[in-house]
Scaffold this active site. Structure first.
Site: not given
Length: 171
Positions: A109, A148
């Site tokens: 992303h 993440h």
């Protein structure tokens, strides 16, 4: 030698993620982060490219073409890195979404968002004040969603900017 370097980075990543995820406001923050993260899922990028192509007669075709080429480079490199490093996603910390794959490094992303911010600010410099903070928010939202580590975000940002620069320099 490499293991002794990784241990402090891993400790830093876990400490940073714990700070971001283990507080009483994590549910409302996750709700907002989910919305921000979804803006980086991909359809918005395609829409931007098509709008540039339709409405910007002077450079819209170049924007769309350069963006497509940059993503044609970024996606395979991203997959290669992710499957080479095979870094596990944060564990034993809250996670607010189900990630699309098993590994965390680099953040796809974030790579895509920084690629787009590079593209948009190159062709439309007046929009830089909007697209760079948006790209940073997408990256940070991935940490706030628990999928993440911050170093995954840094790696993704570098990947996105480097892929754009490579393609831009080749044309």
């Amino acid at each position: 030698m490499a293991v002794t370097v990784l241990v402090p980075i891993q400790r830093f990543d876990y400490a940073f993620s714990s700070l971001c995820l283990c507080h009483r406001f994590n549910q409302p923050v996750a709700t907002l982060s989910r919305m921000v993260s979804r803006s980086g899922d991909g359809p918005l990028y395609l829409l931007f490219g098509l709008l540039a192509w339709v409405f910007d007669r002077q450079q819209g075709g170049q924007v769309l073409g350069l963006g497509l080429l940059a993503f044609l480079l970024e996606l395979p490199v991203y997959l290669l890195l992710k499957n080479t490093f095979k870094r596990n996603r944060p564990a034993q910390l809250p996670s607010f979404i189900q990630p699309s794959d098993k590994y965390s490094l680099p953040s796809g992303h974030t790579a895509a968002a920084f690629l787009m911010a590079s593209l948009i600010s190159t062709f439309y410099p007046a929009a830089a004040w909007l697209v760079w903070p948006w790209a940073m928010l997408i990256g940070f939202s991935r940490v706030l969603l628990g999928v993440h580590f911050i170093t995954d975000i840094v790696a993704g940002a570098l990947l996105g900017m480097m892929c754009f620069d490579v393609v831009k320099g080749a044309i």
